[in-house]
Design an enzyme around this catalytic site. Structure first.
Site, short mmCIF file in Angstrom:
data_model
loop_
_atom_site.label_atom_id
_atom_site.label_comp_id
_atom_site.label_asym_id
_atom_site.label_seq_id
_atom_site.Cartn_x
_atom_site.Cartn_y
_atom_site.Cartn_z
N ASN A 182 12.12 -22.33 -0.42
CA ASN A 182 12.45 -21.61 0.80
C ASN A 182 11.18 -21.25 1.57
O ASN A 182 10.12 -21.02 0.97
CB ASN A 182 13.24 -20.34 0.45
CG ASN A 182 13.56 -19.49 1.66
OD1 ASN A 182 12.75 -18.67 2.06
ND2 ASN A 182 14.72 -19.69 2.23
N SER A 235 10.02 -18.73 2.66
CA SER A 235 9.36 -17.48 2.29
C SER A 235 8.57 -17.58 0.99
O SER A 235 7.84 -16.64 0.64
CB SER A 235 10.40 -16.37 2.13
OG SER A 235 11.23 -16.60 0.99
N LYS A 236 8.70 -18.68 0.24
CA LYS A 236 8.14 -18.74 -1.10
C LYS A 236 6.65 -19.07 -1.10
O LYS A 236 6.09 -19.56 -0.12
CB LYS A 236 8.90 -19.79 -1.93
CG LYS A 236 10.37 -19.44 -2.16
CD LYS A 236 10.52 -18.12 -2.87
CE LYS A 236 11.94 -17.87 -3.37
NZ LYS A 236 12.92 -17.65 -2.29
N ASN A 237 6.00 -18.80 -2.24
CA ASN A 237 4.56 -19.08 -2.36
C ASN A 237 4.25 -20.56 -2.15
O ASN A 237 3.25 -20.91 -1.54
CB ASN A 237 4.05 -18.64 -3.73
CG ASN A 237 4.12 -17.14 -3.93
OD1 ASN A 237 4.94 -16.45 -3.32
ND2 ASN A 237 3.27 -16.61 -4.79
#
Length: 471
Positions: free
Chosen positions: A214, A216-218
């Protein structure tokens, strides 16, 4: 993109525009022009990767000769240390496909921690399997191995081990229990890209494991994506079939359109795969700088007795996807019963100073209506023959309830490697709030028995003043 080293804090603290808390009319500790950096970063290299796919005309795993998806699968398997990786459309799909590939069927029970994103529990539900919740360890925020054994029955087929916020769960203990009972361990590493447990990468220890890509992920894509890792060739083959209608699509040649089993349409997108491949070339360097930045922030906050900062056992590393902080009422001169009101007031004070303090999950997963009210498929899977009726009650998960009551999180602000100066100002804000602990404790004590305190972090200054009269 140039990865900058962590900025060392200055010897003297930043000059504050006012000694008063911002929520009481003072100036902010975090200047308004010091903003959260956009994430993920989009470099010229990333743009070129996307353009490469556009020029190729091959956009999905069903496209003959498509190379980006297979390339990402190969590179992530190598990064994690597994034999196989299967890309899918998103992280929740990855978990559903992984569970199905591991043999989870209708009526089976799947153990899930009581604190996680709801996708960890709806994934088994989509397979008509029954989620069974287990309380968390209040220090790691992950599934508590001590509570696991009591949840296992003859119908338990799998344990979803969530590495919440980026900290690996106690995998050795959980795996030992699972092995005694012949249960499959599935790592949900959606928030834990790059974290390691006792020398091994998360996503390489369970029988089958999942990651989210996603935005938003690292490790992000330009939208949604998911990855499944395993050393089991049969599970990898089943997962590949399940992601696209049960078919086995050759890398070259004609597609047969023959469905060998019931599958989904969870195939990945080549543009997003190419973007993530490009991001992966920066991943280790960005993670190292993020670790420096976050550890410097936590080092300063650890000196404030009113806050409990994330704990990282010496046998593992943290990916720092989300930072969760707990308040200690005793340090503020309050009884434990005031934990919730104190957290709400402190959270609001930090937000006023410019720190994006916010909850992550408002209730234990079993309290979500889909579970508490059996809002599945017309009462199924709970109505399936042989399924044992288990109530879903929030009060059965006291550690989860307490953590949700007394904690707040900081999300996204720390992900960019250039976030060091911003985090230094966040530390200033925490210190400023701690200096005003007596005033905040008084507000918490006064508002604890009003209907307003639970939303104290969100209401505006005028409404706050009218309700609580604190100015």
């Amino acid at each position: 993109m140039t990865i900058k080293p962590a900025v060392k804090p200055s010897v003297t603290p930043a000059v504050r525009p006012s000694v008063d808390l911002a929520m009481f009319g003072g100036g902010r500790a975090v200047p308004r022009d010091l903003r959260i950096r956009a994430w993920p970063t989009v470099t010229e290299q990333d743009e070129q990767a996307v353009q490469r796919v556009l020029r190729s005309g091959r956009f999905t795993s069903a496209s003959a000769g498509e190379e980006e998806i297979a390339g990402l699968e190969r590179e992530w398997a190598r990064h994690v240390g597994t034999e196989h990786c299967v890309a899918v459309s998103n992280g929740t799909a990855a978990l559903s496909v992984a569970l199905s590939a591991a043999g989870v069927e209708p009526g089976d029970e799947v153990i899930v921690p009581a604190l996680s994103f709801i996708g960890s529990a709806t994934a088994p539900l989509h397979l008509m399997a029954v989620p069974v919740f287990v309380d968390i360890d209040p220090v790691t925020f992950n599934l508590d191995p001590a509570a696991l054994e009591a949840a296992i029955t003859g119908r338990t087929k799998a344990i979803v081990v969530v590495h919440l916020h980026g900290l690996p769960a106690d995998l050795d203990e959980i795996t030992a229990i699972a092995d005694r009972h012949g249960i499959t361990v599935v790592e949900d590493a959606a928030q834990a890209h790059g974290a390691r447990y006792r020398g091994r990468a998360v996503g390489s220890i369970g029988a089958v494991n999942t990651f989210s890509l996603n935005v938003s992920k690292n490790l992000a894509t330009c939208g949604e994506g998911g990855l499944i890792t395993t050393d089991d060739p049969d599970i990898a083959t089943r997962a590949t079939m399940l992601r696209q209608f049960g078919e086995l699509i050759p890398a070259s040649g004609e597609r047969s359109y023959v469905a060998h089993l019931l599958g989904w349409n969870c195939k990945p997108n080549a543009i997003q795969a190419a973007f993530t491949r490009s991001r992966l070339t920066h991943f280790d360097a960005e993670a190292a700088v993020r670790d420096q930045n976050v550890r410097r922030l936590l080092g300063r906050l650890a000196d404030l007795p009113g806050f409990l900062v994330p704990d990282v056992p010496s046998d593992r590393t943290h990916a720092w996807h989300i930072l969760r902080f707990r308040v200690r009422p005793a340090a503020f001169g309050l009884a434990d019963a005031f934990a919730g009101p104190l957290r709400a007031v402190v959270q609001r004070a930090l937000r006023a100073e410019g720190v994006p303090a916010a909850p992550y999950q408002l209730q234990p997963l079993p309290a979500q209506r889909v579970f508490a009210e059996r809002r599945g498929f017309g009462g199924y899977p709970w109505a399936l023959p042989g399924v044992v009726e288990r109530p879903y009650r929030a009060e059965d998960y006291p550690a989860t309830l307490r953590v949700l009551d007394d904690s707040f999180t900081v999300q996204k602000a720390h992900l960019h490697p250039d976030s060091g100066p911003l985090l230094d100002r966040y530390a200033d804000a925490f210190e400023k709030v701690w200096e005003h602990r007596e005033a905040l404790a008084a507000v918490a004590a006064r508002t604890a028995h009003t209907p307003h305190w639970e939303r104290a972090a969100e209401i505006g200054d005028a409404e706050w003043e009218a309700a609580f009269g604190t100015r």
